[in-house]
Design an enzyme around this catalytic site. Structure first.
Site, PDB file in Angstrom:
ATOM      1  N   LYS A 245      -8.978   7.276   6.086  1.00 26.48           N
ATOM      2  CA  LYS A 245      -9.980   6.299   5.658  1.00 26.48           C
ATOM      3  C   LYS A 245     -11.276   6.598   6.391  1.00 26.48           C
ATOM      4  O   LYS A 245     -11.257   7.237   7.451  1.00 26.48           O
ATOM      5  CB  LYS A 245      -9.506   4.885   6.010  1.00 26.48           C
ATOM      6  CG  LYS A 245     -10.178   3.784   5.220  1.00 26.48           C
ATOM      7  CD  LYS A 245      -9.568   3.564   3.851  1.00 26.48           C
ATOM      8  CE  LYS A 245     -10.359   2.560   3.059  1.00 26.48           C
ATOM      9  NZ  LYS A 245      -9.669   2.178   1.806  1.00 26.48           N
TER      10      LYS A 245
ATOM     11  N   ASP B 215     -14.477   2.362  -1.679  1.00 29.24           N
ATOM     12  CA  ASP B 215     -13.893   1.123  -1.131  1.00 29.24           C
ATOM     13  C   ASP B 215     -15.055   0.119  -1.138  1.00 29.24           C
ATOM     14  O   ASP B 215     -16.008   0.307  -1.918  1.00 29.24           O
ATOM     15  CB  ASP B 215     -13.336   1.371   0.293  1.00 29.24           C
ATOM     16  CG  ASP B 215     -12.490   0.201   0.815  1.00 29.24           C
ATOM     17  OD1 ASP B 215     -11.321   0.089   0.423  1.00 29.24           O
ATOM     18  OD2 ASP B 215     -13.006  -0.611   1.595  1.00 29.24           O
TER      19      ASP B 215
END
Ligand code: NDP
Length: 446
Positions: free
Chosen positions: A126, A166
């Protein structure tokens, strides 16, 4: 908790001070693993869980850029490459002022198990930045994305690490990021990012996938007990990518979403959220949710007290951000007759909320299972890029529905096998864990 797992957790606390969201994500997984370590001592002998809690690589970098007034701005960029046992690191980029290492690590850690649950060959990672896109011009967004990629490009690649979107990173940002990657590397490497536009290597259904997938998973939960979404009242938090497409799929399946939110408040629309209007307000105008109420007329109002979880519903889909649904919200949902809470966002329910939901007999689906449709469709995008092919919307959506159904089945079977029937948290954590653990065992101490 098992003594060895407790020691591992204490070690995580000591080695990662102040990273509260990361601690929370680790604790939630370790809490489920007692029966696994009892049955498989080899995982403890080879320090599999301790290794899994330590990212393979963490990159933190300066992102300098120039705003529209000529001022030099400085943000911080992150990429945490957590685990590559199953495939290249894979996970989104988040641009939000709250981003710091602890948030990126919690998201990266969750991603390991989620990606494993999809059954597709992707590891976990991430990234993101504390950059706040709100109120920035299009030119500023482009310059920021270019500056961010100017450092990130050296760490990523089709076979190494494949970022996606995201919070704060959607189609526009991915376009600027991909453009800069292509310019620096002089390669048209489609598989380096997912969530691309349809005309330049993107996949059908990727935009809709996380929201649609969450609703497919919810429908599976209901089906397992002989029910369906048809005629159900639903509350969704957020009004971004995940929330909007969750609302769309609930409506397609005969349910009615009567409330949603953004960071400025929540709205209630008893006639059902008008999705075209919501898309106009949030996606096209990038406006506030108040604008929806002003245009919609009498049926819609701004929520005046508490939160969106005070609105009575059968099913709740938290789709905004971490820790947005707490113990007292869970109590309110229970007293209003809600029977399913399914996480579209990552870790939106606090540990207290999860306990309260369980005590009240409400079925709870954790994000690493319920929202895995986004990353699963990203992996389908990688498949299409690798074979220089593109599939139809219908075919891709069918693949997504199959994957969600398979994850649901895996969760229930594993929960049964490890003595927690019907517990989706145990099922998701254990099933996701075992696949990664076995790959790590096979690959040696690395
Ligand atoms: P977006 O940026 O598109 O939307 C986020 C939404 O949540 C916005 O409506 C935003 O409001 C709202 N929001 C953010 N913070 C808060 C807050 N503190 N209180 C209330 N509302 C808030 O992001 P996504 O829809 O992509 O992501 C939402 C969640 O889903 C995140 O947890 C993300 O990690 C998770 N997720 C996303 C995936 C994807 O494919 N995009 C995949 C899997 C999980 P505002 O407009 O005011 O900022």
């Amino acid at each position: 908790m098992d003594e060895q797992l407790h020691e591992t957790y204490d070690e995580v606390l000591a080695r990662n001070p102040g990273e509260t969201e990361f601690h929370q994500a680790v604790l939630e997984v370790l809490d489920s693993l007692g029966p696994v370590v009892a049955k498989h001592p080899e995982y403890t002998d080879r320090a599999i869980i301790r290794r899994m809690c330590e990212p393979e690589r963490q990159i933190i970098f300066r992102v300098p850029w120039v705003d529209d007034d000529g001022n030099v701005e400085i943000n911080r960029g992150f990429r945490v490459e957590f685990n590559s046992a199953l495939g290249p690191f894979k996970g989104g980029l988040r641009f939000h002022p709250s981003v710091y290492l602890g948030i990126v690590k919690f998201l990266g850690f969750e991603q390991i198990f989620k990606n494993s649950l999809t059954g597709l060959p992707i590891g976990g990672g991430k990234g993101g930045s504390d950059f706040d896109p709100k109120g920035r011009s299009d030119a500023e967004i482009m310059r920021f994305c270019q500056a961010f990629m100017t450092e990130l490009y050296r760490h990523i690649g089709e076979y190494t690490d494949v970022p996606a979107g995201d919070i704060g990173v959607g189609g526009r940002e991915l376009g600027y990021l991909f453009g800069q990657y292509k310019r620096i590397t002089n390669r048209y490497e489609s598989g380096v990012l997912t969530g691309k536009g349809l005309s330049w290597g993107g996949s059908q259904v990727r935009t809709e996938a996380t929201g649609y997938g969450t609703v497919f998973f919810t429908e599976e939960i209901l089906r397992a007990r002989g029910e369906s979404l048809d005629g159900r009242t639903v509350v969704v938090s957020g009004s971004g990518n995940v929330a909007i497409y969750a609302i769309e799929k609930v409506h397609e399946l005969g349910g009615k979403v009567i409330a949603c939110s953004d960071s400025s408040g929540y709205i209630v629309d008893e006639k059902g959220i008008d999705l075209e209007l919501l898309k106009q307000v949030k996606l096209e105008r990038r406006g506030r949710i108040t604008d929806y109420v002003e245009t919609r007329g009498a049926s819609a109002q701004m929520g005046t007290r508490g939160s969106v979880w005070d609105v009575k519903c059968d099913i709740a889909l938290p789709c905004a951000t971490q820790n947005e649904l707490n113990g007292s919200d869970a109590k309110t949902l229970a007293s209003n007759g809600c029977s399913v809470v399914s996480e579209g966002a990552n870790m939106p329910c606090t540990p207290d909320a999860i306990r309260t939901l369980a005590d009240a007999g409400i079925t709870f689906a954790p994000g690493k299972a319920a929202n895995a449709g986004g990353v699963a469709t990203s992996a389908l995008e990688m498949q299409q890029n690798a074979s220089r092919d593109s599939w139809t919307f219908q075919h891709t959506e069918e693949r997504l529905a199959e994957i969600m159904s398979h994850i649901h089945q895996r969760c229930l079977e594993t929960a049964d096998e490890y003595g927690s029937p019907g517990n989706y948290v145990a099922g998701a954590n254990i099933s996701g864990f075992i696949q990664v653990a076995d790959a790590m065992l096979a690959q040696g101490v690395i």
